[in-house]
Write an enzyme that holds these catalytic residues in place. Structure first.
Site, mmCIF file in Angstrom:
data_model
loop_
_atom_site.group_PDB
_atom_site.id
_atom_site.type_symbol
_atom_site.label_atom_id
_atom_site.label_comp_id
_atom_site.label_asym_id
_atom_site.label_seq_id
_atom_site.Cartn_x
_atom_site.Cartn_y
_atom_site.Cartn_z
ATOM 1 N N CYS A 152 0.817 -1.209 0.000
ATOM 2 C CA CYS A 152 0.000 0.000 0.000
ATOM 3 C C CYS A 152 0.856 1.266 0.000
ATOM 4 O O CYS A 152 2.004 1.249 0.432
ATOM 5 C CB CYS A 152 -0.860 0.021 1.248
ATOM 6 S SG CYS A 152 -1.757 -1.500 1.535
ATOM 7 N N ARG A 167 4.421 0.604 -6.321
ATOM 8 C CA ARG A 167 4.435 -0.318 -5.192
ATOM 9 C C ARG A 167 3.433 -1.459 -5.373
ATOM 10 O O ARG A 167 3.504 -2.450 -4.659
ATOM 11 C CB ARG A 167 4.100 0.441 -3.904
ATOM 12 C CG ARG A 167 5.149 1.442 -3.515
ATOM 13 C CD ARG A 167 4.630 2.403 -2.471
ATOM 14 N NE ARG A 167 4.495 1.793 -1.167
ATOM 15 C CZ ARG A 167 5.377 1.936 -0.179
ATOM 16 N NH1 ARG A 167 6.446 2.665 -0.366
ATOM 17 N NH2 ARG A 167 5.202 1.364 0.987
ATOM 18 N N TRP A 209 -3.075 -2.502 -1.437
ATOM 19 C CA TRP A 209 -2.695 -3.830 -1.950
ATOM 20 C C TRP A 209 -3.298 -4.831 -0.978
ATOM 21 O O TRP A 209 -2.892 -4.910 0.186
ATOM 22 C CB TRP A 209 -1.174 -3.941 -1.995
ATOM 23 C CG TRP A 209 -0.656 -5.196 -2.630
ATOM 24 C CD1 TRP A 209 -0.558 -5.456 -3.961
ATOM 25 C CD2 TRP A 209 -0.135 -6.343 -1.963
ATOM 26 N NE1 TRP A 209 -0.009 -6.704 -4.158
ATOM 27 C CE2 TRP A 209 0.256 -7.262 -2.958
ATOM 28 C CE3 TRP A 209 0.044 -6.692 -0.626
ATOM 29 C CZ2 TRP A 209 0.807 -8.512 -2.661
ATOM 30 C CZ3 TRP A 209 0.586 -7.931 -0.326
ATOM 31 C CH2 TRP A 209 0.970 -8.816 -1.337
ATOM 32 N N ASN A 246 -0.921 1.285 6.201
ATOM 33 C CA ASN A 246 -0.006 0.293 5.609
ATOM 34 C C ASN A 246 0.349 -0.704 6.691
ATOM 35 O O ASN A 246 0.467 -0.321 7.847
ATOM 36 C CB ASN A 246 1.313 0.950 5.171
ATOM 37 C CG ASN A 246 1.198 1.594 3.819
ATOM 38 O OD1 ASN A 246 0.111 1.682 3.272
ATOM 39 N ND2 ASN A 246 2.309 2.071 3.304
ATOM 40 N N GLY A 247 0.607 -1.949 6.304
ATOM 41 C CA GLY A 247 1.039 -2.948 7.275
ATOM 42 C C GLY A 247 -0.116 -3.812 7.720
ATOM 43 O O GLY A 247 -1.170 -3.864 7.060
ATOM 44 N N GLU A 296 16.886 -16.555 -11.153
ATOM 45 C CA GLU A 296 16.502 -15.169 -11.346
ATOM 46 C C GLU A 296 15.844 -14.971 -12.714
ATOM 47 O O GLU A 296 14.854 -14.255 -12.841
ATOM 48 C CB GLU A 296 17.724 -14.252 -11.167
ATOM 49 C CG GLU A 296 17.444 -12.772 -11.306
ATOM 50 C CD GLU A 296 16.318 -12.244 -10.413
ATOM 51 O OE1 GLU A 296 15.879 -12.936 -9.485
ATOM 52 O OE2 GLU A 296 15.846 -11.129 -10.681
ATOM 53 N N LYS A 307 12.028 -13.593 -13.080
ATOM 54 C CA LYS A 307 11.746 -12.368 -13.842
ATOM 55 C C LYS A 307 10.678 -12.649 -14.889
ATOM 56 O O LYS A 307 9.732 -11.890 -15.066
ATOM 57 C CB LYS A 307 13.044 -11.904 -14.500
ATOM 58 C CG LYS A 307 13.288 -10.470 -14.610
ATOM 59 C CD LYS A 307 13.711 -9.717 -13.387
ATOM 60 C CE LYS A 307 13.011 -10.028 -12.133
ATOM 61 N NZ LYS A 307 13.531 -9.521 -10.906
ATOM 62 N N GLU A 346 7.096 -13.343 -13.269
ATOM 63 C CA GLU A 346 6.400 -12.259 -12.582
ATOM 64 C C GLU A 346 5.832 -11.203 -13.531
ATOM 65 O O GLU A 346 4.795 -10.631 -13.246
ATOM 66 C CB GLU A 346 7.265 -11.606 -11.501
ATOM 67 C CG GLU A 346 8.501 -10.907 -11.986
ATOM 68 C CD GLU A 346 9.312 -10.290 -10.824
ATOM 69 O OE1 GLU A 346 10.536 -10.319 -10.886
ATOM 70 O OE2 GLU A 346 8.692 -9.782 -9.883
ATOM 71 N N HIS A 360 15.839 -36.069 -12.950
ATOM 72 C CA HIS A 360 15.333 -36.779 -11.774
ATOM 73 C C HIS A 360 13.838 -36.548 -11.581
ATOM 74 O O HIS A 360 13.320 -36.757 -10.484
ATOM 75 C CB HIS A 360 16.131 -36.364 -10.531
ATOM 76 C CG HIS A 360 17.573 -36.753 -10.620
ATOM 77 N ND1 HIS A 360 18.002 -38.056 -10.542
ATOM 78 C CD2 HIS A 360 18.689 -36.017 -10.853
ATOM 79 C CE1 HIS A 360 19.321 -38.107 -10.675
ATOM 80 N NE2 HIS A 360 19.756 -36.877 -10.887
ATOM 81 N N LYS A 387 5.792 -3.772 -4.757
ATOM 82 C CA LYS A 387 7.215 -3.459 -4.822
ATOM 83 C C LYS A 387 7.896 -3.684 -3.484
ATOM 84 O O LYS A 387 8.974 -4.238 -3.406
ATOM 85 C CB LYS A 387 7.385 -2.002 -5.269
ATOM 86 C CG LYS A 387 8.836 -1.553 -5.393
ATOM 87 C CD LYS A 387 9.540 -2.311 -6.503
ATOM 88 C CE LYS A 387 10.994 -1.955 -6.656
ATOM 89 N NZ LYS A 387 11.703 -2.980 -7.444
HETATM 90 C C1 F6R Z 1 11.284 -9.557 -7.930
HETATM 91 C C2 F6R Z 1 11.344 -8.699 -6.779
HETATM 92 C C3 F6R Z 1 11.146 -9.307 -5.441
HETATM 93 C C4 F6R Z 1 12.040 -8.606 -4.407
HETATM 94 C C5 F6R Z 1 11.712 -9.120 -2.999
HETATM 95 C C6 F6R Z 1 12.625 -8.510 -1.961
HETATM 96 O O1 F6R Z 1 11.544 -8.843 -9.091
HETATM 97 O O2 F6R Z 1 11.527 -7.514 -6.882
HETATM 98 O O3 F6R Z 1 11.382 -10.669 -5.454
HETATM 99 O O4 F6R Z 1 13.368 -8.847 -4.724
HETATM 100 O O5 F6R Z 1 10.389 -8.832 -2.687
HETATM 101 O O6 F6R Z 1 12.505 -7.131 -1.952
HETATM 102 P P1 F6R Z 1 13.615 -6.209 -1.314
HETATM 103 O O7 F6R Z 1 14.846 -6.347 -2.126
HETATM 104 O O8 F6R Z 1 13.047 -4.843 -1.322
HETATM 105 O O9 F6R Z 1 13.834 -6.755 0.078
#
Ligand code: F6R
Length: 607
Positions: free
Chosen positions: A2, A27, A74, A98-99, A481, A485, A488, A504, A602
């Protein structure tokens, strides 16, 4: 997660709030709302979906106002809907949050027993109802806020207005980040500085249990004992331009283009006399020389950077490194003691799971280092030492340049540890550091300059239902990774596997034309990876190979992307850029909402 904004000033508050909420879109959110002071009290408007829905509502119901609060939600408690959107209102109180309020269900049950009627499924509404009761009793906002917070458990930040206190916004921080900022024609509270960079760079970070009272002519901060707190006014390093798209169609693409420079900048900021400098992060050479093991905890992309850091540290410094998924850290046995190093890696520095892992590490007496991109974030405040990465604001939900700078930080740590332990000569350590400083950024730029090649490769796979990524060693860490990517932002199912592990079980999923991205950048593993590519080819896979030009038998793959030649230790930097661009173009070709992928946030400030 949020986004929170509050404004009190001399200009049109609705415009200010919408501008800030637009800046917070990155976010992730599923509904939005505002409360504005109108002629007789406050008016609250909220709407499920994108901000444009709320803007339409405001256009249909224009409100002349110079003060209000706004929110992008969110969903955590209760589905995305108009009713569950913030602000939540009870009596004179309107509040955004938030939270998570952990004891909301108990509060709600008690209040309902006393006849309260709830209009939403959120945890937030329990807080607003409590605050309404407290305000009725005390008639005084600060003590009502304090009294309410004492009854809430969990971690949260609020922005609050009281309908009979026109022109004043209150911001409260308890576990979730919140700042207050001095604007040009009024002042703000916000969940982060990017919300208001278009107006100001002057801000204060609220600490735990602080309340900011924001009016058009000032910001007054008090603690939970009611005492005034003198706060340092900071100037954000990030400017509004760096938080805007700058001609790119998406933030993600812009940020991939910024990766090379971010890596160079990060390395440059942490070198002294040609060697990595960790003294300024609280880790002396002597401490590093005695280090027996390292534990890294992080989430998602940051955790994947940790996996690369593990391989590099173990290879160079010869000590074991454990990489922990931060959200799982508290459930396993903790093997940390005094003298051990615990590294938390996080772009935002606000990830609740990573902060919880940090807390456990501190309880066990470990020395803690935060590798973090956001100055002033919770991680940067709570870790014993801070390595500030220099990626600048990362707006796209999918992390790209932040991964690059996290790699740079972990490589520097590995080099410094190896040098301190005498496993790497000073000359070699200098050479490696220099490579990170100049050669690697230029090789990353080289990959970026071949973007159209990668787009063509992506177009070959764009209709895929599922994509597998395989690799061994460092390439396995990279594959995780690449796969994350892709899934997502393109919403294509994807899995990544240690190349030798496919046979396996998972190889049963390979059929005619199944896309497989094979990452093979480590010469000593080429032969083995070739065997694994043959295995999937034999079952009909369509293989895209990412490898350096000296890979033998590249013709076994259907298509190839050659990463530029570098020492094999450093290939993750260039290979990941190729994987990021591949994911970007797959998503773009499929018309996805790249910077704001569905269901994602985010900054994940809930556990
Ligand atoms: C994927 C992505 C997430 C963050 C994860 C940790 O593209 O951005 O997997 O890497 O939520 O976030 P931070 O780095 O802010 O702790």
């Amino acid at each position: 997660m949020c986004g929170i904004i509050g404004y009190s000033g001399h200009e049109n508050a609705a415009d200010k709030l919408i501008h800030a909420l637009t800046s917070l879109e990155y976010r992730g959110y599923d509904s939005a709302g505002v409360t504005l002071f109108a002629e007789n009290g406050t008016v609250t408007l909220k709407k499920q979906g994108r901000l444009k829905n709320l803007q339409q509502l405001l256009a249909d119901n224009p409100i002349a106002s110079v003060c209000g609060i706004g929110h992008t939600r969110w969903a955590t408690h209760g589905k995305p809907s108009d009713d569950n959107a913030h602000p939540h209102v009870s009596g004179k109180v309107s509040l955004v949050h938030n939270g998570i309020i952990e004891n909301y269900a108990d509060i709600r049950r008690d209040l309902e027993r006393d006849g309260a009627v709830f209009l939403s499924d959120t945890d937030t509404e329990s807080a607003v109802k409590l605050l309404d009761d407290a305000y009725r009793q005390t008639g005084e906002p600060l003590s009502a806020i304090r009294q309410t917070c004492e009854q809430l458990t969990g971690s949260y930040a609020f922005a609050i207005v009281f309908a009979d206190i026109n022109g004043k916004v209150f911001g409260v921080r308890r576990g979730s980040p919140l700042i207050a900022a001095y604007g040009q024609d009024g002042n703000f509270v916000a969940s982060d500085i990017t919300a208001v960079l278009w107006d100001t760079r002057r801000y204060i970070s609220l600490d735990e249990n602080e309340i900011a009272a924001v009016t058009n002519d000032g910001i007054v901060v008090t603690d939970f004992d009611g005492k005034a707190v003198a706060k340092e006014t900071k100037t954000a390093e990030w400017d509004s331009e760096s938080a805007e798209k700058g001609g790119f169609p998406h933030f993600m693409l812009k940020e991939i283009h910024e990766e090379a420079e971010s890596v160079g900048r990060t390395v440059a900021a942490h070198i002294k006399d040609g060697l990595p400098d960790f003294q300024s992060c609280g880790l002396s050479r002597q401490f590093l020389s005695k280090l027996k093991s390292v534990t890294i905890a992080a989430c998602g992309t940051a955790m994947h950077a940790g996996l690369v850091g593990k391989t590099v540290t173990e290879r160079l410094a010869g000590i074991p490194v454990r990489v922990e998924v931060a959200s799982e850290f508290r459930y396993g046995s903790v093997f940390l003691e005094e003298g051990d190093l615990f590294v938390a890696v996080s772009q935002s520095g606000e990830t609740a799971d990573t902060l919880a892992a940090l807390d456990i590490a501190k309880q066990h007496g470990a020395r803690t280092l935060g590798i973090v991109n956001a100055a002033g974030s919770a991680l940067s405040r709570e870790a014993d030492g801070v390595f500030l990465t220099m990626a600048g604001p990362e707006i796209s939900v999918a992390s790209t340049k932040a991964y690059g700078v996290q790699l740079a930080a972990l490589y520097l740590l590995a080099i410094a540890t190896a040098e301190a332990k005498g496993k790497l000569s000073s000359e070699d350590a200098r050479l490696f550091t220099q490579t990170l400083l100049t050669e690697i950024p230029s090789k990353i730029s080289e990959v970026v300059s071949r973007e159209s090649e990668i787009r063509t490769l992506a177009s070959d796979f764009m209709n895929a239902k599922s994509v597998f990524f395989i690799g061994r060693g460092l390439d396995c860490a990279l594959s995780y990774e690449g796969s994350l990517k892709l899934k997502e932002i393109s919403y294509i199912h994807s899995e990544s596997y240690a190349a030798g592990e496919m046979k396996h079980g998972t190889i049963s999923l390979i059929e005619e034309n199944t896309p497989v991205v094979a990452v093979a950048t480590q010469p000593e593993l080429f032969t083995k990876t070739i065997s694994n590519i043959r295995e999937v080819k034999a079952r009909g896979a369509n293989v895209l190979l990412i490898c350096p030009a000296n890979f033998p038998n590249a013709d076994i793959a259907d298509t190839v992307f050659n990463i530029p030649a570098t020492s094999e230790l450093f290939t993750p930097f260039t290979a990941v850029t190729a994987l990021q661009l591949f994911a970007y173009h797959m998503a773009e070709l499929r018309g996805r909402d790249i910077d704001k992928p569905r269901n994602l946030a985010k900054s994940v400030t809930v556990e």
